[in-house]
Design a protein around this motif. Structure first.
Motif, mmCIF file in Angstrom:
data_model
loop_
_atom_site.group_PDB
_atom_site.id
_atom_site.type_symbol
_atom_site.label_atom_id
_atom_site.label_comp_id
_atom_site.label_asym_id
_atom_site.label_seq_id
_atom_site.Cartn_x
_atom_site.Cartn_y
_atom_site.Cartn_z
ATOM 1 N N GLN A 191 8.761 -8.054 -87.594
ATOM 2 C CA GLN A 191 9.972 -8.858 -87.540
ATOM 3 C C GLN A 191 9.975 -9.693 -86.266
ATOM 4 N N PRO A 192 10.586 -10.868 -86.291
ATOM 5 C CA PRO A 192 10.599 -11.743 -85.113
ATOM 6 C C PRO A 192 11.728 -11.406 -84.154
ATOM 7 N N LYS A 193 11.545 -10.361 -83.378
ATOM 8 C CA LYS A 193 12.568 -9.952 -82.427
ATOM 9 C C LYS A 193 12.161 -10.336 -81.008
ATOM 10 N N SER A 194 13.142 -10.614 -80.146
ATOM 11 C CA SER A 194 12.825 -11.025 -78.781
ATOM 12 C C SER A 194 13.941 -10.615 -77.833
ATOM 13 N N THR A 195 13.608 -10.608 -76.541
ATOM 14 C CA THR A 195 14.576 -10.288 -75.493
ATOM 15 C C THR A 195 14.026 -10.768 -74.163
ATOM 16 N N HIS A 196 14.837 -10.692 -73.112
ATOM 17 C CA HIS A 196 14.407 -10.950 -71.741
ATOM 18 C C HIS A 196 14.654 -9.684 -70.931
ATOM 19 N N VAL A 197 13.640 -9.242 -70.207
ATOM 20 C CA VAL A 197 13.761 -8.050 -69.384
ATOM 21 C C VAL A 197 13.226 -8.367 -67.992
ATOM 22 N N GLY A 199 13.395 -10.898 -66.089
ATOM 23 C CA GLY A 199 12.775 -12.202 -65.945
ATOM 24 C C GLY A 199 11.557 -12.445 -66.814
ATOM 25 N N THR A 200 11.173 -11.461 -67.649
ATOM 26 C CA THR A 200 10.019 -11.605 -68.534
ATOM 27 C C THR A 200 10.491 -11.822 -69.968
ATOM 28 N N ASP A 201 9.947 -12.857 -70.606
ATOM 29 C CA ASP A 201 10.241 -13.114 -72.015
ATOM 30 C C ASP A 201 9.400 -12.158 -72.867
ATOM 31 N N VAL A 202 10.041 -11.357 -73.707
ATOM 32 C CA VAL A 202 9.370 -10.348 -74.525
ATOM 33 C C VAL A 202 9.676 -10.641 -75.987
ATOM 34 N N TRP A 203 8.630 -10.732 -76.827
ATOM 35 C CA TRP A 203 8.883 -11.096 -78.220
ATOM 36 C C TRP A 203 7.797 -10.572 -79.153
ATOM 37 N N TYR A 204 8.203 -10.417 -80.415
ATOM 38 C CA TYR A 204 7.284 -10.118 -81.513
ATOM 39 C C TYR A 204 7.119 -11.374 -82.358
ATOM 40 N N ALA A 205 5.876 -11.661 -82.743
ATOM 41 C CA ALA A 205 5.621 -12.841 -83.564
ATOM 42 C C ALA A 205 6.038 -12.623 -85.009
ATOM 43 N N SER A 206 6.154 -11.383 -85.454
ATOM 44 C CA SER A 206 6.320 -10.991 -86.852
ATOM 45 C C SER A 206 4.952 -10.959 -87.521
ATOM 46 N N SER A 207 4.916 -10.752 -88.815
ATOM 47 C CA SER A 207 3.664 -10.737 -89.578
ATOM 48 C C SER A 207 3.541 -12.029 -90.371
ATOM 49 N N THR A 208 2.317 -12.363 -90.746
ATOM 50 C CA THR A 208 2.103 -13.597 -91.501
ATOM 51 C C THR A 208 2.375 -13.415 -92.989
ATOM 52 N N GLU A 209 2.477 -12.189 -93.452
ATOM 53 C CA GLU A 209 2.822 -11.894 -94.844
ATOM 54 C C GLU A 209 3.874 -10.798 -94.862
#
Length: 398
Positions: A191-197, A199-209
């Motif tokens: 899943q495309p989830k994200s946050t800032h911790v 000062g660092t940008d943290v994120w998941y790209a998700s899956s392509t399918e």
């Protein structure tokens, strides 16, 4: 310095025969190829892949060859492909990324900096839970002129992952690396989830399918744009096969016409149909529902027959809100170093596709692969200096 543009893709799971279907195996490869084409069309400076390029540690030769073919457009345009190893594809010694590296198709990221434009890229492969506390997260210091540092990992970290699905706090990673990170690019959560911790940008790209019935997002990738040290992300959507996820509730006297009425109200054309049967057991079998769904145009059909079962309250199971129980089980199994045969048998038993309806028939279907695996295990004990990987393909009905 000019803008640096990266395409972040993850969890492509090449070779995955979802619901025992060769159609779905091709879908996962098609989505990967579309992501590569997108990288070419956007003329990015590099592609980063954060793990689970392949679905298991022993992908078939056609799967590996199709992956290599898909990467050719990047080679032709001198667009590097950087990757790390995910938990699904992880082996004890050399990894499939190492083989692809020998064809000049990919580079495996590590704790030394890989520079693209004014960005330093790092990679840490999926860490086994048993060694997490002692794992080395030290990274080589980036060159002095670098404006942005990004670490690629394949872990379930909270945040952005939540609750029981998460394995470790993201602060644990940020405290243990020895450099300041601008970005933490993650794989493993579909899943495309994200946050800032801190000062660092943290994120998941998700899956392509789409990897599970409760993953409502279609195939996604992330376009990263870095200029003067500022990192921005844009989510891009890939064209993927449509899904139809629904249930059919049966009364005591409902017949096949009841099923047909439900299908007539839904568009199953060329879709993955994931259907749950609930209510009273009657004359309509699960196999008849599968046949009728195919007749209605579905490309792939998977049916869970839960008729006559006692309902259980699962509202308290937080994993259901993210990857679902099947997804959570798959992630845990991938961390346990089971053989490809064991994982294939587990998947076929849980999904129910391609197995004989009777217990004895299913056992007969699975016996040859289990005997081959048993013989391979004995052979390995007799010749301990050899590292034997036994690829097993178990075909089932689509």
């Amino acid at each position: 310095m000019p803008e640096t543009r990266l395409l972040h893709i993850s969890d492509t799971h090449l070779g995955k025969r979802q619901y025992g279907s060769d159609v779905r195996r091709d879908d996962f490869a098609d989505s990967f190829e579309r992501a590569i084409k997108l990288a070419v069309d956007r003329n990015v400076d590099a592609v980063i892949h954060t793990g689970d390029l392949f679905d298991d540690p022993v992908p078939s030769l056609p799967t590996v060859m199709r992956c290599a073919d898909a990467l050719e457009p990047l080679e032709e345009r001198n667009i590097p492909f950087y990757g790390i190893v995910g938990n699904h594809e992880r082996k004890n010694n050399d990894q499939w990324l190492d083989l692809l590296r020998r064809t000049n198709a990919v580079t495996r990221l590590d704790r030394a900096s890989t520079v693209v434009g004014d960005v330093a890229l790092y990679g840490i492969d999926a860490v086994r839970p048993s060694v997490w506390d002692t794992a080395d997260f030290d990274l080589e210091a980036p060159p002095e002129d670098i404006q942005c540092s990004i670490l690629c990992m394949h872990e379930l970290l909270e945040p952005p992952a939540e609750g029981i699905v998460a394995d470790h706090p993201v602060e644990d990673v940020l405290e243990r690396v020895n450099i300041d990170l601008d970005g933490l690019a993650l794989g493993d959560l579909h899943q495309p989830k994200s946050t800032h911790v801190d000062g660092t940008d943290v994120w998941y790209a998700s899956s392509t399918e789409r990897c599970a019935k409760d993953q409502e997002e279609t195939g996604l990738v992330q376009l990263l744009e870095i200029e003067d040290g500022d990192l921005t992300r844009r989510q891009l959507e890939l064209e993927t096969r449509p899904w139809a996820v629904f249930h059919i509730a049966f009364g005591e006297n409902d017949s096949a016409s009841h099923v047909q009425d439900v299908f007539d109200r839904r568009d199953l054309n060329n879709a993955v149909a994931k259907i749950e049967l609930t209510g009273e057991r009657g004359a309509v079998t699960a196999n008849e529902v599968i046949r009728m769904a195919r007749d209605a145009g579905a490309a792939v059909v998977s049916v869970d027959d839960n008729r006559g079962r006692v309902d259980i309250d699962v509202d308290s199971i937080e994993a259901m809100s993210l990857q679902g129980l099947d997804g959570a089980i798959e992630e845990r199994l991938a961390d346990e170093d089971f053989s490809a045969v064991a994982l294939d048998v587990d998947g076929r038993v849980r999904e129910g596709e391609g197995l004989n309806d009777s217990v004895s028939g299913a056992a007969n279907d699975l016996e040859p692969a289990l005997r081959d695996a048993q013989q391979a295990a004995f052979d390995e004990v007799e010749t301990p200096d050899e590292d034997i990987d036994v690829p097993v393909t178990m075909e089932g009905d689509e």
